[in-house]
Design a protein around this motif. Sequence first.
Motif, PDB file in Angstrom:
ATOM      1  N   LEU A 360       0.839  -1.193   0.000  1.00  0.00           N
ATOM      2  CA  LEU A 360       0.000   0.000   0.000  1.00  0.00           C
ATOM      3  C   LEU A 360       0.880   1.250   0.000  1.00  0.00           C
ATOM      4  N   PRO A 361       0.425   2.341  -0.610  1.00  0.00           N
ATOM      5  CA  PRO A 361       1.217   3.585  -0.566  1.00  0.00           C
ATOM      6  C   PRO A 361       1.461   4.033   0.868  1.00  0.00           C
ATOM      7  N   VAL A 362       2.636   4.598   1.097  1.00  0.00           N
ATOM      8  CA  VAL A 362       2.985   5.172   2.398  1.00  0.00           C
ATOM      9  C   VAL A 362       2.975   6.682   2.252  1.00  0.00           C
ATOM     10  N   ARG A 363       2.123   7.346   3.018  1.00  0.00           N
ATOM     11  CA  ARG A 363       2.039   8.805   2.982  1.00  0.00           C
ATOM     12  C   ARG A 363       2.139   9.311   4.417  1.00  0.00           C
ATOM     13  N   ILE A 364       3.123  10.153   4.682  1.00  0.00           N
ATOM     14  CA  ILE A 364       3.395  10.649   6.032  1.00  0.00           C
ATOM     15  C   ILE A 364       3.516  12.163   5.986  1.00  0.00           C
ATOM     16  N   VAL A 365       2.854  12.829   6.924  1.00  0.00           N
ATOM     17  CA  VAL A 365       3.082  14.258   7.115  1.00  0.00           C
ATOM     18  C   VAL A 365       3.866  14.439   8.411  1.00  0.00           C
ATOM     19  N   SER A 366       4.780  15.390   8.422  1.00  0.00           N
ATOM     20  CA  SER A 366       5.595  15.647   9.620  1.00  0.00           C
ATOM     21  C   SER A 366       4.784  16.451  10.627  1.00  0.00           C
ATOM     22  N   SER A 367       3.716  15.810  11.114  1.00  0.00           N
ATOM     23  CA  SER A 367       2.763  16.472  11.997  1.00  0.00           C
ATOM     24  C   SER A 367       2.285  15.470  13.045  1.00  0.00           C
ATOM     25  N   SER A 368       1.758  15.979  14.149  1.00  0.00           N
ATOM     26  CA  SER A 368       1.218  15.116  15.202  1.00  0.00           C
ATOM     27  C   SER A 368      -0.194  14.651  14.906  1.00  0.00           C
ATOM     28  N   SER A 369      -0.737  14.999  13.759  1.00  0.00           N
ATOM     29  CA  SER A 369      -2.062  14.534  13.374  1.00  0.00           C
ATOM     30  C   SER A 369      -2.062  14.201  11.892  1.00  0.00           C
ATOM     31  N   SER A 370      -2.999  13.383  11.490  1.00  0.00           N
ATOM     32  CA  SER A 370      -3.075  12.975  10.093  1.00  0.00           C
ATOM     33  C   SER A 370      -3.697  14.090   9.252  1.00  0.00           C
ATOM     34  N   GLN A 406       1.894  22.445   6.399  1.00  0.00           N
ATOM     35  CA  GLN A 406       1.634  23.181   7.633  1.00  0.00           C
ATOM     36  C   GLN A 406       2.688  22.925   8.702  1.00  0.00           C
ATOM     37  N   SER A 407       3.299  21.756   8.692  1.00  0.00           N
ATOM     38  CA  SER A 407       4.265  21.408   9.729  1.00  0.00           C
ATOM     39  C   SER A 407       5.453  20.709   9.087  1.00  0.00           C
TER      40      SER A 407
END
Length: 512
Positions: A360-370, A406-407
Amino acid sequence: MATSKFVEQTKARAEAERQEYEWLLTSGVLGRSDNLARVLKYICEEHFQGRADQIKEYTIAVEALGRRSAFDPQTDTIVRVTFHSLRKRLMEVYQNEGANHPVRLVIPPGHYAPSFIYQPQVDGMKSEDLGHETASSQERSNPVTLLEAAAATETPHSHSISFRAWLIAGFLLLAAALATWFGAREWKKEHLAPSTVSASLPLPAPQATIHALMGSDREPYLDHSGNTWATANYCQGGTNIAVPSQRIEGTEDAPLYHGGVRGIAHCAFPVPSGLYELHFHFAETSDLPMATRLSSLSINAAPAFNVDVVDDAGGHSIATTKIVTGVAPENDGSIHLDFISEVSLLNAVEILPAPSARQLPVRIVSSSSSFIDDAKQVWASDRYFSGGRHGQPPKVANSNELGIYQSDRVGRFRYNIPAVPYAHYRIKLYFREPWFGKENGGIGGPGSRIFDVACNGVLLIKNFDILAEGNSKPIVKTFDNVQASAGGRIELYFMPVVNYPVVNAIEVLPED
């Protein structure tokens, strides 16, 4: 003659045992695991050929499971894991489809040779319901039959049973008594005791998505991406361990790692039909010597794979994840997991539906929330990181309009993203300068932040300057045909040249 009758009974018993073995092999009750069928066929054929004493872990690995002649049971647990699964499956079979069978195949704990046990009368079945196989089993311990067989060894001119006949009869009686006692004991051990445990721990209803906290009595947990994790009756065996609350690097969801299971555990996760991707979550919180921190996992009795938790994570108290793709439930509607570990814990298991065997694709934001983008794609909260920290909030007005920008994570850091060994991926890195430049109040400019990015030891970007390339606008860097490491990793290193590196989001997409 009595001798011929005894021979016929022996043949009848052998035929009943072979029929039971062939039913297990061909009826589908063992599920879709080739390994279970291979080892069952091997040990039974050796048994029927009179070579049961030659069944060893090494011969099973090489002759039944196709391991090379250099097979080392100290480092490869495939035989032990497979037999653990086979014993569990046989137990389930004789609690369900085979509950009325007069002959049952068991593999005593600590042994690899099969035993055929004739069902005791405690099952409540009448002798006339059991057929000729049960009659044979009763005749095994019938003193009249045994005496007749012993008497038949004398010449036709004998008018009474000689001392030699009585001696043979006594030996046979003793053997029959011992066989009956051992058979009943093993039958109770294999069937009656586990069934009590199984009956008190019914499996949960099938779910397409599972977020399971391993162990027992763990509090439900809502993670930073909005997923609820809970304990459930998925596993038998093993030891449940509680971990004191502490910081775990590489995750913002430390409670996932504050408990788990170790030892030898068998788990069954009921799911609807289809393909799934499995995530196994570990974090070693003890300072363990190298020889004790190895864990072994087998899915649906497939060849086991090992995880050295500390080595995989890069240190103690650091979260790490192993993934397995393209997993389908077995015929019983469950995904089966066998876990063996002397000390290290399996903390949590995640099962996600997948459209294919690709990751499955891996998508990560450098944030404490999705974050959910305009295409309804979910970007998970920050994870798989080591080092660095979250940066300051953006200086611009209406920062919510920045979306995934945003982050950020800033500092000297790396991301250790789980992947399929040797598979190829497209990697997309998302950058926006959060501090320097006219968009941030005019402080500094091009040349204020320069850094390198490497992946699995290969330099992807050298002397990267966000402002110089983007003129204060976000930049997306795309890299195709990036191969995962042999250990199943995409390791991204962010290395400073001038000031600290920064990244806003990471996307890892499997390639065909």
